[in-house]
Design a protein around this motif. Structure first.
Motif, PDB file in Angstrom:
ATOM      1  N   SER A 148       0.823  -1.211   0.000  1.00 32.31           N
ATOM      2  CA  SER A 148       0.000   0.000   0.000  1.00 32.31           C
ATOM      3  C   SER A 148       0.855   1.258   0.000  1.00 32.31           C
ATOM      4  O   SER A 148       0.472   2.268  -0.594  1.00 32.31           O
ATOM      5  CB  SER A 148      -0.937  -0.010   1.212  1.00 32.31           C
ATOM      6  OG  SER A 148      -1.833  -1.108   1.144  1.00 32.31           O
ATOM      7  N   PHE A 186      -5.488   6.584  -9.729  1.00 31.45           N
ATOM      8  CA  PHE A 186      -4.447   5.560  -9.606  1.00 31.45           C
ATOM      9  C   PHE A 186      -4.728   4.479 -10.651  1.00 31.45           C
ATOM     10  O   PHE A 186      -5.877   4.084 -10.844  1.00 31.45           O
ATOM     11  CB  PHE A 186      -4.457   4.923  -8.218  1.00 31.45           C
ATOM     12  CG  PHE A 186      -4.153   5.864  -7.094  1.00 31.45           C
ATOM     13  CD1 PHE A 186      -2.859   6.036  -6.645  1.00 31.45           C
ATOM     14  CD2 PHE A 186      -5.168   6.576  -6.479  1.00 31.45           C
ATOM     15  CE1 PHE A 186      -2.569   6.899  -5.594  1.00 31.45           C
ATOM     16  CE2 PHE A 186      -4.901   7.437  -5.431  1.00 31.45           C
ATOM     17  CZ  PHE A 186      -3.597   7.600  -4.991  1.00 31.45           C
ATOM     18  N   THR A 233      -3.519   1.454 -10.362  1.00 32.26           N
ATOM     19  CA  THR A 233      -3.107   0.193  -9.744  1.00 32.26           C
ATOM     20  C   THR A 233      -4.176  -0.457  -8.869  1.00 32.26           C
ATOM     21  O   THR A 233      -3.894  -1.456  -8.219  1.00 32.26           O
ATOM     22  CB  THR A 233      -1.847   0.434  -8.894  1.00 32.26           C
ATOM     23  OG1 THR A 233      -2.023   1.619  -8.099  1.00 32.26           O
ATOM     24  CG2 THR A 233      -0.634   0.622  -9.779  1.00 32.26           C
ATOM     25  N   ILE A 247      -5.156   4.174   2.941  1.00 31.28           N
ATOM     26  CA  ILE A 247      -4.999   3.607   1.599  1.00 31.28           C
ATOM     27  C   ILE A 247      -5.905   4.378   0.648  1.00 31.28           C
ATOM     28  O   ILE A 247      -7.115   4.157   0.633  1.00 31.28           O
ATOM     29  CB  ILE A 247      -5.353   2.109   1.582  1.00 31.28           C
ATOM     30  CG1 ILE A 247      -4.493   1.342   2.594  1.00 31.28           C
ATOM     31  CG2 ILE A 247      -5.164   1.533   0.177  1.00 31.28           C
ATOM     32  CD1 ILE A 247      -4.870  -0.127   2.743  1.00 31.28           C
ATOM     33  N   ASN A 250      -5.545   0.216  -5.890  1.00 28.21           N
ATOM     34  CA  ASN A 250      -4.887   0.048  -4.592  1.00 28.21           C
ATOM     35  C   ASN A 250      -5.718  -0.746  -3.594  1.00 28.21           C
ATOM     36  O   ASN A 250      -5.204  -1.621  -2.888  1.00 28.21           O
ATOM     37  CB  ASN A 250      -4.561   1.416  -3.995  1.00 28.21           C
ATOM     38  CG  ASN A 250      -3.693   2.263  -4.887  1.00 28.21           C
ATOM     39  OD1 ASN A 250      -3.237   1.813  -5.943  1.00 28.21           O
ATOM     40  ND2 ASN A 250      -3.437   3.491  -4.487  1.00 28.21           N
ATOM     41  N   ASN A 251      -7.016  -0.387  -3.486  1.00 29.24           N
ATOM     42  CA  ASN A 251      -7.835  -1.067  -2.484  1.00 29.24           C
ATOM     43  C   ASN A 251      -8.058  -2.535  -2.839  1.00 29.24           C
ATOM     44  O   ASN A 251      -7.996  -3.405  -1.965  1.00 29.24           O
ATOM     45  CB  ASN A 251      -9.164  -0.341  -2.279  1.00 29.24           C
ATOM     46  CG  ASN A 251      -9.873  -0.001  -3.578  1.00 29.24           C
ATOM     47  OD1 ASN A 251      -9.374  -0.269  -4.676  1.00 29.24           O
ATOM     48  ND2 ASN A 251     -11.050   0.611  -3.470  1.00 29.24           N
ATOM     49  N   LEU A 266       2.060   1.739  -3.606  1.00 29.75           N
ATOM     50  CA  LEU A 266       1.016   2.136  -4.549  1.00 29.75           C
ATOM     51  C   LEU A 266       0.404   3.491  -4.220  1.00 29.75           C
ATOM     52  O   LEU A 266       0.105   4.282  -5.110  1.00 29.75           O
ATOM     53  CB  LEU A 266      -0.085   1.069  -4.579  1.00 29.75           C
ATOM     54  CG  LEU A 266       0.315  -0.328  -5.028  1.00 29.75           C
ATOM     55  CD1 LEU A 266      -0.898  -1.241  -5.048  1.00 29.75           C
ATOM     56  CD2 LEU A 266       0.987  -0.303  -6.388  1.00 29.75           C
ATOM     57  N   GLY A 267       0.194   3.757  -2.936  1.00 29.80           N
ATOM     58  CA  GLY A 267      -0.499   4.982  -2.541  1.00 29.80           C
ATOM     59  C   GLY A 267       0.350   5.998  -1.833  1.00 29.80           C
ATOM     60  O   GLY A 267      -0.148   7.076  -1.461  1.00 29.80           O
ATOM     61  N   ARG A 300      -6.091  -4.566  -4.505  1.00 25.89           N
ATOM     62  CA  ARG A 300      -4.867  -5.333  -4.250  1.00 25.89           C
ATOM     63  C   ARG A 300      -4.658  -5.565  -2.753  1.00 25.89           C
ATOM     64  O   ARG A 300      -4.323  -6.678  -2.321  1.00 25.89           O
ATOM     65  CB  ARG A 300      -3.665  -4.612  -4.850  1.00 25.89           C
ATOM     66  CG  ARG A 300      -3.658  -4.590  -6.376  1.00 25.89           C
ATOM     67  CD  ARG A 300      -2.512  -3.730  -6.907  1.00 25.89           C
ATOM     68  NE  ARG A 300      -2.577  -3.568  -8.342  1.00 25.89           N
ATOM     69  CZ  ARG A 300      -1.941  -4.335  -9.221  1.00 25.89           C
ATOM     70  NH1 ARG A 300      -1.190  -5.330  -8.790  1.00 25.89           N
ATOM     71  NH2 ARG A 300      -2.048  -4.111 -10.515  1.00 25.89           N
ATOM     72  N   SER A 312      -7.430   5.332  -3.070  1.00 26.61           N
ATOM     73  CA  SER A 312      -7.634   4.604  -4.315  1.00 26.61           C
ATOM     74  C   SER A 312      -8.618   5.374  -5.174  1.00 26.61           C
ATOM     75  O   SER A 312      -9.295   6.289  -4.709  1.00 26.61           O
ATOM     76  CB  SER A 312      -8.165   3.192  -4.036  1.00 26.61           C
ATOM     77  OG  SER A 312      -9.373   3.248  -3.288  1.00 26.61           O
TER      78      SER A 312
END
Length: 477
Positions: free
Chosen positions: A101, A307, A309, A301, A311-312, A104-105, A314, A303
């Motif tokens: 996390s 983004f 990716t 986190i 995030n949440n 990504l974030g 994943r 998302s």
């Protein structure tokens, strides 16, 4: 009809289908690509029109640049924060999720947080109102849906009092989410009269971006020292809808009051969204650093479509795969993609006690029936499903993993929350905070009815057919 017209229509139909085969699947998960292709192959012209309007999830170059700029700033400021791999004494999977996390974030895990949970609707609004009355410098308010009504009136009156004593009050709300609430024009007029600075998020711009990309976050920050986040919108629990009031339908929520370093991370999300909507950077407000207030480690986190990716999704999937003993999930809109469905059913099949809390009755027709299409697979895998009694809508969004992790926020477990909505999730670490979450879960279980496989299989064929059709529409992302 002339033969040449028939031939021309046939060639156009064929061309639309052939082009779709090469264009639609690009950078799209297979299930979503197949759903779009099916729509276009069945009704080519209509399908292409819908795809061109709703098939893109990009927000545009400017917003992507702003998100990258903020991520770089966060990474720079967080460079001195020790990584969890060295400092957290808990299980290795927690460290792995925290690293994922952060990568990504950009937000690190921070110690020293204090968390209070509010499972009662009126009590959370009262707590937010009390904190606003203490504000001395600024208040940041961001909610997907908000209104000035008989329940939220005291909160907005507290904001107006804050403005009168020189506090800077900034308000963001989702344009589409709030505009559909009765009394919207009167609401904005009252905001103007109060002196609150407000802006709608993601105003409808059909030629710039997909119209159903929304900002679904719920965040309140006071002076950079106290914050609130969770599932609850800032509106009375029947959403000011006569039909809801007639049914006695009210929303059940879970909100967290936060003190400590995690407040800065939540404020950063507000400042990012303010920057996106106004082009104004709130540099001074970002400099506020709260002191440690407790012993809970937490990670925000972020998302959303800014983004690339997911995030949440994943983080959630990794946490579900990591569960060893117990997994409890509460989600009002449970329409998982393949990866999340496999994570949940695999957990149950390998002996983890898995339970899912959902509403007995849905407030969104298509989503509710898409959700129902997953119940049989979940029940056969060993997931216990509890139906929160109608007419209430269980709108809380949280889950807990073993005695190690609790996650709550604005994110549902559906593809809208993973791809199309800006969301905020708060991951909290340690048995103390999980124990507090368990109290909420225990209360839900005590008043809910367990759905059994043998009962579910007796529903009509028509209902099962409708569920499956709505499941297909859920993949059109």
């Amino acid at each position: 009809m002339a033969p040449w017209i028939v031939a021309s229509l046939y060639l156009i139909d064929l061309a639309l289908k052939i082009v779709a085969l090469g264009v639609v699947p690009k950078n799209r998960r297979p299930s979503s690509g197949m759903a779009w292709l099916l729509l276009i192959l069945v009704v080519p012209l209509f399908g292409w029109v819908i795809f061109l309007v709703l098939g893109r999830t990009k927000l545009g170059r400017r917003r992507n640049e702003q998100q990258a700029e903020v991520n770089a700033l966060v990474a720079e400021r967080a460079a001195h924060v020790p990584t969890l791999e060295r400092d957290f004494p808990g299980p290795a999977y927690v460290r792995s999720v925290a690293t994922l996390s952060r990568n990504l974030g950009a937000q690190p895990v921070t110690p020293g947080n204090k968390i209070d949970l509010f499972p009662v609707y009126a009590e959370s609004i009262a707590a937010m109102t009390a904190e606003v009355d203490k504000a001395s410098a600024w208040v940041h308010v961001e909610f997907y849906i908000t209104a000035w009504d008989n329940v939220t009136g005291p909160f907005y009156e507290a904001l107006a009092r804050a403005v009168d004593r020189g506090v800077k009050v900034r308000l963001l709300f989702d344009h589409l989410g709030s505009k559909g609430i009765p009394g919207y024009k009167e609401f904005t007029a009252r905001l103007d009269a109060s002196g609150i600075e407000w802006h709608p998020m993601l105003p409808i711009a059909p030629f710039k971006r997909r119209p159903d990309l929304r900002n679904h976050r719920k965040i309140l920050v006071i002076d950079g020292m106290v914050a609130f986040t969770g599932s609850q919108n800032l509106i009375e629990p029947g959403y000011n809808k006569p039909a809801n009031h007639k049914l006695g339908r009210e929303w059940t929520e879970l909100v967290a009051r936060v003190e400590g370093p995690a407040v800065s991370a939540l404020n950063l999300l507000f400042c990012t969204d303010w920057y996106s909507e106004t082009e104004v950077k709130l540099t001074d407000e970002l400099g506020t650093v709260p002191t440690p207030a407790g012993d809970i480690e937490g990670q925000v986190i972020p998302s959303g479509p800014g983004f690339s990716t997911e995030n949440n999704l994943r983080a959630f999937t990794l946490l579900l795969y990591s569960a060893q003993r117990r997994l409890s999930i509460t989600s009002p809109y449970f329409v998982p993609d393949e990866s999340l469905l496999y994570a949940i059913t695999t957990a149950a099949q390998r002996g983890v006690e898995v339970e899912l809390f959902v509403s007995e009755a849905g407030d969104q027709f298509m989503v509710y029936h898409a959700q129902c299409s997953y119940y049989e697979a979940l029940l056969r895998a060993g997931v216990r499903i509890y139906l929160y009694p109608a007419p209430a809508i269980l709108h809380s969004k949280f889950f807990s993993v073993d005695d190690d992790v609790a996650v709550l926020g604005s994110s549902n477990m559906d593809m809208r929350s993973f791809v199309l909505n800006y969301e905020v999730s708060l991951m909290l670490l340690g048995p103390e905070v999980v124990a507090e979450m368990r109290k909420v879960e225990d209360n839900y279980r005590s008043i809910s009815k367990e759905l059994l496989l043998e009962d579910w299989l007796t529903r009509s064929r028509g209902a099962a057919y409708l569920d499956n059709v709505m499941r297909l529409t859920a993949a059109l992302q």
